[in-house]
Design an enzyme around this catalytic site. Sequence first.
Site, PDB file in Angstrom:
ATOM      1  N   ALA A 141      55.123 -20.769  -4.441  1.00 23.81           N
ATOM      2  CA  ALA A 141      56.279 -19.771  -4.631  1.00 23.81           C
ATOM      3  C   ALA A 141      56.025 -19.030  -6.242  1.00 23.81           C
ATOM      4  O   ALA A 141      57.126 -18.695  -6.721  1.00 23.81           O
ATOM      5  CB  ALA A 141      57.753 -20.499  -4.616  1.00 23.81           C
ATOM      6  N   HIS A 163      55.956 -16.311  -8.874  1.00 23.36           N
ATOM      7  CA  HIS A 163      56.567 -15.021  -9.341  1.00 23.36           C
ATOM      8  C   HIS A 163      55.879 -14.648 -10.534  1.00 23.36           C
ATOM      9  O   HIS A 163      55.030 -15.316 -11.102  1.00 23.36           O
ATOM     10  CB  HIS A 163      58.091 -15.431  -9.780  1.00 23.36           C
ATOM     11  CG  HIS A 163      57.996 -16.772 -10.631  1.00 23.36           C
ATOM     12  ND1 HIS A 163      57.998 -16.659 -11.827  1.00 23.36           N
ATOM     13  CD2 HIS A 163      58.567 -18.035 -10.431  1.00 23.36           C
ATOM     14  CE1 HIS A 163      57.826 -17.967 -12.508  1.00 23.36           C
ATOM     15  NE2 HIS A 163      58.719 -18.827 -11.465  1.00 23.36           N
ATOM     16  N   HIS A 188      54.334 -17.128 -13.196  1.00 28.58           N
ATOM     17  CA  HIS A 188      53.216 -17.947 -13.004  1.00 28.58           C
ATOM     18  C   HIS A 188      52.170 -16.998 -13.148  1.00 28.58           C
ATOM     19  O   HIS A 188      50.905 -17.301 -13.549  1.00 28.58           O
ATOM     20  CB  HIS A 188      52.974 -18.322 -11.422  1.00 28.58           C
ATOM     21  CG  HIS A 188      54.092 -19.363 -10.946  1.00 28.58           C
ATOM     22  ND1 HIS A 188      55.198 -19.119 -10.219  1.00 28.58           N
ATOM     23  CD2 HIS A 188      54.167 -20.717 -11.246  1.00 28.58           C
ATOM     24  CE1 HIS A 188      55.913 -20.338  -9.917  1.00 28.58           C
ATOM     25  NE2 HIS A 188      55.282 -21.149 -10.643  1.00 28.58           N
ATOM     26  N   GLN A 190      57.740 -30.285 -20.395  1.00 28.15           N
ATOM     27  CA  GLN A 190      56.628 -30.653 -19.749  1.00 28.15           C
ATOM     28  C   GLN A 190      55.336 -30.147 -20.573  1.00 28.15           C
ATOM     29  O   GLN A 190      54.345 -30.761 -20.642  1.00 28.15           O
ATOM     30  CB  GLN A 190      56.618 -29.825 -18.303  1.00 28.15           C
ATOM     31  CG  GLN A 190      55.370 -30.003 -17.689  1.00 28.15           C
ATOM     32  CD  GLN A 190      55.306 -29.166 -16.158  1.00 28.15           C
ATOM     33  OE1 GLN A 190      55.692 -29.728 -15.191  1.00 28.15           O
ATOM     34  NE2 GLN A 190      55.005 -28.295 -16.126  1.00 28.15           N
ATOM     35  N   SER A 245      60.975 -20.453  -9.707  1.00 31.27           N
ATOM     36  CA  SER A 245      60.877 -20.500  -8.234  1.00 31.27           C
ATOM     37  C   SER A 245      62.498 -21.009  -7.674  1.00 31.27           C
ATOM     38  O   SER A 245      62.658 -20.369  -6.503  1.00 31.27           O
ATOM     39  CB  SER A 245      59.970 -21.449  -7.440  1.00 31.27           C
ATOM     40  OG  SER A 245      58.628 -21.183  -8.280  1.00 31.27           O
TER      41      SER A 245
END
Length: 284
Positions: free
Chosen positions: A37, A39, A42, A158, A191
């Site tokens: 997904a 965008h 990314h 993360q 996303s």
Amino acid sequence: MLTQQIPHATTLSALRTRIKSWRQDGLSVGFVPTMGALHDGHLSLVRLAKAHCDKVVASVFVNPAQFAEGEDFDSYPRSVIDDSAKLALEKCDLVYLPEREAMYPDGFATELVVKGAAQGLESDNRPHFFHGVATVVCKLFNQVRPDVAVFGEKDYQQLQVIRQMVRDLDFGIDIIPAEIVRERDGLAMSSRNAYLSEADRVRAAELNKIIFALATELKAGAVLAEALEAARASAENAFDAVDYLEVRNAQTLARIDSETVNEPARVLATVRLGETRLLDNCAI
Ligand code: PAF
């Protein structure tokens, strides 16, 4: 218009064959793991990887291990054809599309337990999440064996968890952070923004305003506890729920004990609009 083509690997052996031939030519390899997904956020990771390496592999795999029962694994947006076209336009060299059965075959029984930067914040709301992320990223790193991997600062916790894992387990991979890409109104690209109704999409833009205002106040020397309390009140007013709005050490994500912020720090927030969780963060 012809869709641009991009080489695909759907099996580990096809992935390894391609990477082996690059390595034989002495080329460096960058890696961008994604759940698809795609965008602009990314795609900025792919651009950064290309700036650092001769060849870039992007993976698209919606990792079941990082979703709990009842979360959005089934409804998570999937658009592999569109994703491949976008990656081709960025001149990404290979898209890796592993099958679920190959990533988690029958009998798969290993999970990485991550502590330190993984504790608190997202983990208070999604206790399974970073174990699932660390496990799949560890496996993908072993499969691709890149020189460099790029992770977005959008998922700041993360990023710190992955850096910690790479350091702790001596992966020897250079982790490069990529700045958050924002919509015109400042909403961080994600996303999951696709889940927002039109009205909620407008409300969503409040989040970046609240965290940047807090960062500006703290930079100017405001008292942390007071500024945080005011920012939390604004967020509670603007959103259906606030999972957290915190100021933490930028690297360890440990709490800050001083009255004002005198160390590299980050504002991190997750709020809810209906069923959608919005994450954002910014530097102080
Ligand atoms: O950030 C993501 O999209 C995922 O958490 C990742 C790193 C691809 C692991 O599944």
